[in-house]
Every structure is written in structure tokens, then in C-alpha cells.
Design an enzyme around this catalytic site. Structure first.
Site, PDB file in Angstrom:
ATOM      1  N   THR A 154       0.824  -1.207   0.000  1.00  0.00           N
ATOM      2  CA  THR A 154       0.000   0.000   0.000  1.00  0.00           C
ATOM      3  C   THR A 154       0.856   1.253   0.000  1.00  0.00           C
ATOM      4  OG1 THR A 154      -1.602  -1.275   1.280  1.00  0.00           O
ATOM      5  CG2 THR A 154      -1.991   1.077   1.126  1.00  0.00           C
ATOM      6  N   TYR A 165       5.831 -11.987   4.603  1.00  0.00           N
ATOM      7  CA  TYR A 165       4.599 -11.480   3.982  1.00  0.00           C
ATOM      8  C   TYR A 165       4.273 -12.372   2.798  1.00  0.00           C
ATOM      9  CZ  TYR A 165       1.624  -7.957   1.576  1.00  0.00           C
ATOM     10  OH  TYR A 165       0.611  -7.289   0.934  1.00  0.00           O
ATOM     11  N   LYS A 171       2.496 -12.202   7.821  1.00  0.00           N
ATOM     12  CA  LYS A 171       1.334 -11.492   7.297  1.00  0.00           C
ATOM     13  C   LYS A 171       0.786 -12.361   6.178  1.00  0.00           C
ATOM     14  CE  LYS A 171      -0.267  -7.365   4.865  1.00  0.00           C
ATOM     15  NZ  LYS A 171       0.114  -6.110   4.167  1.00  0.00           N
TER      16      LYS A 171
END
Length: 295
Positions: free
Chosen positions: A46, A134, A162
Site C-alpha cells: 500500500t 509477507y 502477514k
């Protein structure tokens, strides 16, 4: 090891005339902390970490660390599809005062499970710094399975994961192999926070927290307290807003939403393009229905 839990924001990187807008970033970070966000995650997906230069990533991480001042965890995005570059990224995050590093699985080159294991163990051996792996196969074209995650956890190479597969079966398999509290389990999908926490998750690294941090914090707190009736009500209330954050490639819609709040500009770095007028209209309408005050 830092307590990696609660509501964390995958914070956007504000830009102005092609450069990082550090003033807006500092203001966003301060607002997030004031709204109760537990952790700030700069330079992730993001935050457009893949299109920032190393110098820009350092500027962003430094700014967030300086504003946070221990009031919220800072988990700095530091991944690369080249292991030597990921090592340098994690070293930089450590030197800049982050609490941990978020390291995405290597994208494009599609390593085998053994390659993934060696990638993360090499990072740990070179840095001795807490790493959250991640796993986001929709972005990277590689899926790090439960066996590899468990192997890394048992080797001490990672302190958390994550997980952005939106699979509750995957989460149960992780807990089965590793244990409920052996590492931090963080959702990478705002759509599934409630079931993820019910399956042993400790929190979320959230996109929607960029515009509704208090709502996401309330949802996570309710779920972690076992008040799943309230948590589900909040999850359902946020559903439309979650959907429009992905009406086009993220972070386009969420940066547009941040701009509609008047908190930073919507500028993206190429190859990402501004969202269309049709998508912007959907974002605006969803924000209004949710009750967010537009600028």
C-alpha cells in the site's frame, strides 16, 4: 521481541509532484496514532515500496519512526526479490529504528520452498532483526505454504507472518504446525479479520485503516476480546468500504480516499495510474454511506 498484534495500518506514501510528501506522511502517522492504531507499516504494498528508491524508503521509515516515538510499533517494509537487496533493506530498517521488518516473499522469480527457506534464513543470519514474512501470492506469483512457514518459525528466522491468502484453512494449518502464540499471525486481508482472529490471528495489517482507523481498531479489539457478535457487525458495516478499496489496483482507490478526506494527495507513482472517474465516484459514495466526513 516486539508485540506484533492489534490494528496496524499499511500506510500510504503521500506524493507531491513526483516526490515523497514527508509533511503529509508525518501528519498521517500522527493521526493514526491519535486514532488508536497499534502499528504503522510503511513501504509495504500500500505504501508503494516497490517503486520507491532505497533513499526514499529510508526517508519514509525515518519519518514514521520519528513521529511514532515508541507510541506505536513501526514494521518497515524491506522486501525484495533479490536476497542481497532484502538484507540491505532490513539492515536499513534496523538502523533507522524500526521495531521489525516486513519482508515479502520474492516476487517474479518464483523460488521453490527451499529457496524461500534459504532467503529468509539468510536475512536473519545477516541482520539478527525481527522479520515478519509477507505471503501475498496474488502479487508475487509464489505461495509460501504452511510447511515452509513452520520451518522458518522453528529456525527462529521469522517472528511473524502477514498472510494475505484469505484462507482460514491456511491459518488453522499454521497454528497446527507452529502453535498459537509461537509467532505473530497477522491478516493481510481486511475482508476476513474476524474469522482470522477467531482462528488464532493476533491482528491485521490493514488498508482500510488509512481512512477508518478507529473503526478497524474497534473491530480488532472486539474480536480479540471474543465479542464476535460486535466484531461481525463492524465487519459487515465495513464490507462495502473494503470492497471499493480494490475497485482498481491498490493503492489507487485508498489514496483517492485519503485525498477525499483532505489528508494527502492522490498521486501515485507509475506504472500505477490514477483511478478512473467511475471508480472515484464509487469510492466517494461508499465513504459517504459509511459516515466518513469528506473534505
Amino acid at each position: 521481541m516486539p508485540r506484533l498484534e492489534g490494528s496496524m495500518v499499511a500506510i500510504v506514501t503521500p506524493m507531491k509532484d513526483g516526490a515523497v510528501d514527508l509533511r503529509a506522511l508525518r501528519e498521517l502517522t500522527e493521526w493514526q496514532i491519535a486514532e488508536g492504531t497499534d502499528g504503522i507499516v510503511p513501504c509495504g504494498t500500500t505504501g508503494e515500496g516497490a517503486t520507491l528508491t532505497a533513499a526514499e524508503r529510508a526517508e519514509v521509515i525515518r519519518a514514521v519512526v520519528e513521529v511514532a516515538r515508541g507510541r506505536a510499533l513501526v514494521v518497515a517494509g524491506a522486501g525484495s526479490n533479490a536476497t542481497h537487496e532484502a538484507i540491505e533493506g532490513v539492515k536499513a530498517a534496523k538502523a533507522l529504528g524500526a521495531d521489525a521488518a516486513l519482508v515479502v516473499t520474492p516476487y517474479y522469480n518464483k523460488p521453490t520452498p527451499e529457496g524461500l527457506y534459504r532467503h529468509y534464513t539468510a536475512i536473519w543470519e545477516a541482520t539478527r532483526f525481527p522479520v515478519v514474512a509477507y505471503n501475498v501470492p496474488g502479487r508475487t506469483a509464489v505461495d509460501m505454504g504452511p510447511d515452509t512457514v513452520a520451518r522458518l518459525a522453528k529456525a527462529g528466522a521469522i517472528v511473524g507472518i502477514k498472510e494475505a491468502t484469505a484462507s482460514m484453512d491456511r491459518q488453522v494449518q499454521l497454528v497446527e504446525r507452529i502453535g498459537k502464540d509461537a509467532i505473530a499471525y497477522l491478516s493481510g486481508d481486511d475482508f476476513t479479520v474476524v474469522p482470522y482472529i477467531a482462528c488464532g490471528g493476533h491482528g491485521v495489517i490493514s488498508v482500510i485503516s488509512n481512512i477508518a482507523p478507529r473503526a478497524m481498531k474497534d473491530l480488532v479489539v472486539a474480536a480479540r476480546l471474543g465479542d464476535f457478535a460486535r466484531a461481525l457487525d463492524l465487519q459487515v458495516r465495513m464490507a462495502e468500504l473494503n470492497r471499493v478499496m480494490f475497485v482498481e489496483t491498490s493503492p489507487g482507490p485508498v489514496k483517492a480516499a485519503v485525498a477525499l478526506l483532505g489528508r494527502a494527495g492522490p498521486e501515485l507513482r507509475l506504472p500505477l495510474a490514477p483511478v478512473s472517474e467511475a471508480s472515484l465516484s464509487k469510492v466517494r459514495e461508499a465513504m459517504t454511506r459509511f459516515g466518513l466526513k469528506l473534505a
